[in-house]
Write a protein that holds these residues in place. Structure first.
Motif, PDB file in Angstrom:
ATOM      1  N   UNK A 103       0.848  -1.190   0.000  1.00  0.00           N
ATOM      2  CA  UNK A 103       0.000   0.000   0.000  1.00  0.00           C
ATOM      3  C   UNK A 103       0.881   1.237   0.000  1.00  0.00           C
ATOM      4  N   UNK A 104       0.641   2.107  -0.964  1.00  0.00           N
ATOM      5  CA  UNK A 104       1.367   3.377  -1.051  1.00  0.00           C
ATOM      6  C   UNK A 104       0.858   4.266   0.076  1.00  0.00           C
ATOM      7  N   UNK A 105       1.740   4.689   0.976  1.00  0.00           N
ATOM      8  CA  UNK A 105       1.317   5.491   2.137  1.00  0.00           C
ATOM      9  C   UNK A 105       0.740   6.834   1.726  1.00  0.00           C
ATOM     10  N   UNK A 107      -0.859   7.662  -1.252  1.00  0.00           N
ATOM     11  CA  UNK A 107      -2.142   7.602  -1.975  1.00  0.00           C
ATOM     12  C   UNK A 107      -3.116   6.596  -1.393  1.00  0.00           C
ATOM     13  N   UNK A 108      -2.614   5.635  -0.645  1.00  0.00           N
ATOM     14  CA  UNK A 108      -3.476   4.602  -0.094  1.00  0.00           C
ATOM     15  C   UNK A 108      -3.804   3.512  -1.097  1.00  0.00           C
ATOM     16  N   UNK A 109      -3.275   3.620  -2.315  1.00  0.00           N
ATOM     17  CA  UNK A 109      -3.543   2.620  -3.347  1.00  0.00           C
ATOM     18  C   UNK A 109      -2.585   1.450  -3.197  1.00  0.00           C
ATOM     19  N   UNK A 110      -3.102   0.263  -3.570  1.00  0.00           N
ATOM     20  CA  UNK A 110      -2.280  -0.943  -3.536  1.00  0.00           C
ATOM     21  C   UNK A 110      -1.641  -1.145  -4.900  1.00  0.00           C
ATOM     22  N   UNK A 111      -0.389  -1.570  -4.899  1.00  0.00           N
ATOM     23  CA  UNK A 111       0.306  -1.837  -6.144  1.00  0.00           C
ATOM     24  C   UNK A 111       1.237  -3.034  -5.954  1.00  0.00           C
ATOM     25  N   UNK A 112       1.584  -3.632  -7.086  1.00  0.00           N
ATOM     26  CA  UNK A 112       2.511  -4.764  -7.062  1.00  0.00           C
ATOM     27  C   UNK A 112       3.943  -4.256  -6.974  1.00  0.00           C
ATOM     28  N   UNK A 113       4.712  -4.865  -6.101  1.00  0.00           N
ATOM     29  CA  UNK A 113       6.115  -4.493  -5.960  1.00  0.00           C
ATOM     30  C   UNK A 113       6.935  -5.779  -5.878  1.00  0.00           C
ATOM     31  N   UNK A 114       8.045  -5.806  -6.613  1.00  0.00           N
ATOM     32  CA  UNK A 114       8.887  -7.002  -6.587  1.00  0.00           C
ATOM     33  C   UNK A 114       9.476  -7.156  -5.189  1.00  0.00           C
ATOM     34  N   UNK A 115       9.300  -8.348  -4.627  1.00  0.00           N
ATOM     35  CA  UNK A 115       9.824  -8.606  -3.288  1.00  0.00           C
ATOM     36  C   UNK A 115      11.058  -9.502  -3.330  1.00  0.00           C
ATOM     37  N   UNK A 116      11.218 -10.239  -4.426  1.00  0.00           N
ATOM     38  CA  UNK A 116      12.387 -11.114  -4.562  1.00  0.00           C
ATOM     39  C   UNK A 116      12.716 -11.287  -6.027  1.00  0.00           C
ATOM     40  N   UNK A 117      13.962 -11.070  -6.391  1.00  0.00           N
ATOM     41  CA  UNK A 117      14.406 -11.196  -7.778  1.00  0.00           C
ATOM     42  C   UNK A 117      15.006 -12.586  -7.982  1.00  0.00           C
ATOM     43  N   UNK A 118      14.496 -13.297  -9.009  1.00  0.00           N
ATOM     44  CA  UNK A 118      15.047 -14.609  -9.328  1.00  0.00           C
ATOM     45  C   UNK A 118      15.659 -14.565 -10.731  1.00  0.00           C
ATOM     46  N   UNK A 119      15.257 -15.453 -11.634  1.00  0.00           N
ATOM     47  CA  UNK A 119      15.882 -15.531 -12.953  1.00  0.00           C
ATOM     48  C   UNK A 119      15.026 -14.864 -14.036  1.00  0.00           C
ATOM     49  N   UNK A 120      13.723 -15.050 -13.996  1.00  0.00           N
ATOM     50  CA  UNK A 120      12.820 -14.441 -14.973  1.00  0.00           C
ATOM     51  C   UNK A 120      12.051 -13.305 -14.323  1.00  0.00           C
ATOM     52  N   UNK A 121      11.873 -12.187 -15.046  1.00  0.00           N
ATOM     53  CA  UNK A 121      11.091 -11.088 -14.486  1.00  0.00           C
ATOM     54  C   UNK A 121       9.628 -11.502 -14.324  1.00  0.00           C
ATOM     55  N   UNK A 122       9.154 -12.366 -15.197  1.00  0.00           N
ATOM     56  CA  UNK A 122       7.766 -12.839 -15.163  1.00  0.00           C
ATOM     57  C   UNK A 122       7.706 -14.094 -16.025  1.00  0.00           C
TER      58      UNK A 122
END
Length: 186
Positions: A103-105, A107-122
């Motif tokens: 949650x963006x403090x 704006x209060x909106x929820x968004x996706x944020x990368x929490x762990x980087x592996x081999x493929x972005x997606x």
């Protein structure tokens, strides 16, 4: 054009391969599919192997553009024989970056944020699975042998809006150019 500077990356993860979506359970009074105990153990082992590779290599390659993934699975035995598509889906999920909703403090909106980087972005950047197969039974060394190779991105034929936006963004930043014939932004 190739978005990724990495060529080919091959590695092996030992342990009995497992599929992800194979056990329906009741959660909060509704049926849902959760990963099985076998899959959770496989995922934990797989991620530990990737952390060890990262320590040995200093950094794992990270792919943002289209890739070809080839996976050869060697199973411990024929019991609980998995389907190839389930194994591939599990593999792609494990080697893809992890995201969390934050949650963006301001704006209060929820968004996706990368929490762990592996081999493929997606896992959606996997454009080819040519050569993937359940290759055999190996009672002493069950494993998956994986090769990831960056593929060319042709903006005239690419249909994935994510990859098109990524390529345009990188071109605007001057990270690479579409000077070759066939590469176009329109």
């Amino acid at each position: 054009m190739k978005i990724d500077k990495h060529g080919s990356f091959a590695f092996v993860v030992y342990g009995q391969p497992a599929t992800k979506k194979n056990s329906a359970v009741m959660v909060a009074r509704r049926a849902t599919i959760l990963p099985s105990k076998a899959y959770r153990a496989y995922e934990k082992n797989f991620r530990a192997a990737m952390r060890k590779m990262k320590m040995n290599l200093g950094e794992l390659p990270h792919y943002d553009g289209p890739v070809q993934l080839t996976a050869r699975y060697y199973l411990e035995n024929r019991a609980h024989y998995p389907d190839l598509s389930g194994l591939l889906q599990a593999t792609q999920d494990i080697i893809s970056d992890e995201y969390a909703l934050v949650t963006d403090k301001a704006t209060g909106k929820r968004r996706r944020q990368r929490s762990r980087r592996w081999i493929l972005s997606d896992d959606r950047i996997v454009k080819s699975l040519d050569g993937c197969r359940i290759a055999g039974i190996d009672k002493t060394n069950p494993r998956v042998e994986i090769t990831i190779e960056a593929m060319e991105l042709n903006l005239e034929t690419e249909t994935d809006p994510y990859l098109i936006r990524l390529a345009k963004s990188w071109m605007e930043q001057g990270l690479f150019s579409a000077k070759r014939e066939g590469d176009s932004l329109d």
